[in-house]
Scaffold this active site. Sequence first.
Site, PDB file in Angstrom:
ATOM      1  NE  ARG A  39      -4.175  -1.699   0.206  1.00 44.60           N
ATOM      2  CZ  ARG A  39      -4.300  -2.765  -0.591  1.00 44.60           C
ATOM      3  NH1 ARG A  39      -3.389  -3.025  -1.509  1.00 44.60           N
ATOM      4  NH2 ARG A  39      -5.349  -3.563  -0.491  1.00 44.60           N
ATOM      5  CG  HIS A  84      -3.456  -1.204  -6.563  1.00 46.08           C
ATOM      6  ND1 HIS A  84      -3.921  -0.551  -5.461  1.00 46.08           N
ATOM      7  CD2 HIS A  84      -3.372  -2.511  -6.194  1.00 46.08           C
ATOM      8  CE1 HIS A  84      -4.115  -1.416  -4.476  1.00 46.08           C
ATOM      9  NE2 HIS A  84      -3.778  -2.617  -4.903  1.00 46.08           N
TER      10      HIS A  84
HETATM   11  P1  NAP Z   1      -0.992 -11.534   5.470  1.00 43.29           P
HETATM   12  O1  NAP Z   1      -1.078 -12.960   5.060  1.00 43.29           O
HETATM   13  O2  NAP Z   1      -1.932 -11.033   6.500  1.00 43.29           O
HETATM   14  O3  NAP Z   1       0.504 -11.302   5.992  1.00 43.29           O
HETATM   15  C1  NAP Z   1       0.899 -10.106   6.551  1.00 43.29           C
HETATM   16  C2  NAP Z   1       2.347 -10.225   7.011  1.00 43.29           C
HETATM   17  O4  NAP Z   1       2.753  -8.946   7.529  1.00 43.29           O
HETATM   18  C3  NAP Z   1       2.513 -11.239   8.138  1.00 43.29           C
HETATM   19  O5  NAP Z   1       3.747 -11.909   8.019  1.00 43.29           O
HETATM   20  C4  NAP Z   1       2.513 -10.356   9.387  1.00 43.29           C
HETATM   21  O6  NAP Z   1       3.241 -10.878  10.485  1.00 43.29           O
HETATM   22  C5  NAP Z   1       3.236  -9.133   8.857  1.00 43.29           C
HETATM   23  N1  NAP Z   1       2.925  -7.952   9.679  1.00 43.29           N
HETATM   24  C6  NAP Z   1       1.739  -7.379   9.926  1.00 43.29           C
HETATM   25  N2  NAP Z   1       1.878  -6.327  10.757  1.00 43.29           N
HETATM   26  C7  NAP Z   1       3.190  -6.255  11.044  1.00 43.29           C
HETATM   27  C8  NAP Z   1       3.963  -5.393  11.863  1.00 43.29           C
HETATM   28  N3  NAP Z   1       3.420  -4.397  12.558  1.00 43.29           N
HETATM   29  N4  NAP Z   1       5.302  -5.615  11.938  1.00 43.29           N
HETATM   30  C9  NAP Z   1       5.864  -6.642  11.266  1.00 43.29           C
HETATM   31  N5  NAP Z   1       5.186  -7.496  10.450  1.00 43.29           N
HETATM   32  C10 NAP Z   1       3.862  -7.290  10.364  1.00 43.29           C
HETATM   33  O7  NAP Z   1      -1.105 -10.560   4.230  1.00 43.29           O
HETATM   34  P2  NAP Z   1      -0.955 -10.927   2.679  1.00 43.29           P
HETATM   35  O8  NAP Z   1      -2.123 -11.695   2.209  1.00 43.29           O
HETATM   36  O9  NAP Z   1       0.402 -11.495   2.454  1.00 43.29           O
HETATM   37  O10 NAP Z   1      -1.090  -9.460   2.010  1.00 43.29           O
HETATM   38  C11 NAP Z   1      -0.233  -8.395   2.365  1.00 43.29           C
HETATM   39  C12 NAP Z   1      -0.732  -7.104   1.750  1.00 43.29           C
HETATM   40  O11 NAP Z   1      -0.469  -7.085   0.350  1.00 43.29           O
HETATM   41  C13 NAP Z   1      -2.236  -6.881   1.825  1.00 43.29           C
HETATM   42  O12 NAP Z   1      -2.627  -6.388   3.091  1.00 43.29           O
HETATM   43  C14 NAP Z   1      -2.478  -5.877   0.719  1.00 43.29           C
HETATM   44  O13 NAP Z   1      -2.456  -4.563   1.227  1.00 43.29           O
HETATM   45  C15 NAP Z   1      -1.303  -6.088  -0.228  1.00 43.29           C
HETATM   46  N6  NAP Z   1      -1.749  -6.529  -1.567  1.00 43.29           N
HETATM   47  C16 NAP Z   1      -1.442  -5.761  -2.641  1.00 43.29           C
HETATM   48  C17 NAP Z   1      -1.839  -6.167  -3.908  1.00 43.29           C
HETATM   49  C18 NAP Z   1      -1.479  -5.371  -5.137  1.00 43.29           C
HETATM   50  O14 NAP Z   1      -1.975  -5.652  -6.226  1.00 43.29           O
HETATM   51  N7  NAP Z   1      -0.584  -4.412  -5.048  1.00 43.29           N
HETATM   52  C19 NAP Z   1      -2.562  -7.361  -4.066  1.00 43.29           C
HETATM   53  C20 NAP Z   1      -2.855  -8.118  -2.942  1.00 43.29           C
HETATM   54  C21 NAP Z   1      -2.453  -7.686  -1.686  1.00 43.29           C
HETATM   55  P3  NAP Z   1       2.770 -12.239  11.179  1.00 43.29           P
HETATM   56  O15 NAP Z   1       3.134 -13.332  10.206  1.00 43.29           O
HETATM   57  O16 NAP Z   1       3.578 -12.295  12.432  1.00 43.29           O
HETATM   58  O17 NAP Z   1       1.283 -12.125  11.387  1.00 43.29           O
END
Ligand code: NAP
Length: 319
Positions: free
Chosen positions: A234, A282
């Site tokens: 983001r 995006h």
């Molecule tokens: P996810 O499975 O919820 O994983 C989030 C990761 O971030 C986890 O490893 C979590 O740690 C870590 N995290 C969260 N808060 C943190 C903090 N304060 N300090 C350190 N680490 C932290 O999320 P995901 O499915 O991989 O998706 C990630 C993001 O990608 C989404 O939220 C979205 O915004 C973005 N995204 C972008 C696109 C695009 O087209 N650009 C598409 C899809 C998604 P833990 O493992 O310890 O919980």
Amino acid sequence: MGPGDPRFRLQARKLNILFASTKEKPEFWFPLLQKLLPNDRFFGWPDSNGGDIDAAIVATHPKGALGGLPKLKLIQSLWMGVENIVADPDLPRGVPVARLIDPGMVAAMGETAIAYVLDWHRHFFCYRSFKNQKIWKRRRQYLASDRTVGILGMGELGSTVAQKLRAMGFNVAGFSRGPKQLDGVYCSTDLEEVARRSDALICLLPLTEKTRGIIDSKILSLVKKDGCLINLARGGHVIMPDLLAALEAGHLAHAYLDVFEIEPLPADSPLWAHPGITLTPHIAALTEPRTSVGKIAENIERIRRGEKPLNTVDFAAGY
Ligand code: NAP
């Protein structure tokens, strides 16, 4: 099991499903959903069936769409990022919000991350600029094993990208909130340590109170010289003036940005013309209906059976 059996009544119960999105088109999704949920009734915002709605399917939903739905049992996101839903003041308390974990989207994100890592690693961003200037010049070649890619966020997306990069021979350091173990990957909860090890930094964090502005001048200064930043999460994760300063100082060789604080990126943004930035609108990973519609239907079936939906948001953590 016959019609007298309570399980039959539960399974046969028709659900009212609201589709509320300013980004995704109901006319596109309805036929796909109806095929898997033929007995349910679908409504497109602003028609919310007088408030008689069991499940809402959302992606950047219109303001107020989630208020006044007393029977709501599930808010199913069509996206993996849920910061818009979590921040909605009308969000009904106690209703589970489910993220969409779409294998097609995860695969797409892996491809985007690898394309950008290779663009930087193989200096293609540089050769594109050489071509425009008719410069025939070779840059030093590195092996994948010479490079460490830092991944901020080791969830569904980050851990998949980490495994793909490992398979290509890159060293990988991953940052997460809680401790992690992933074969061949240096995992840490210490952001500065991960940045210090990294030649390239990929952001795949959710946007929360804790992660907003997490990539600042300090973190960028720790990334090795001539490295790059790849932000696929983001826009709010990066302090943009700090990134521009790191590029202008020549500390970072390039930045790849797929997401922005304001989207669409305004026409007068200096980022469009910045030679040190590659940007995309995006598109790093789009929801892929063919691989995701079954996941949505699965959660609807779960609430029909009175079960907890899968992949629900932890509100205390914000993701
Ligand atoms: P996810 O499975 O919820 O994983 C989030 C990761 O971030 C986890 O490893 C979590 O740690 C870590 N995290 C969260 N808060 C943190 C903090 N304060 N300090 C350190 N680490 C932290 O999320 P995901 O499915 O991989 O998706 C990630 C993001 O990608 C989404 O939220 C979205 O915004 C973005 N995204 C972008 C696109 C695009 O087209 N650009 C598409 C899809 C998604 P833990 O493992 O310890 O919980």
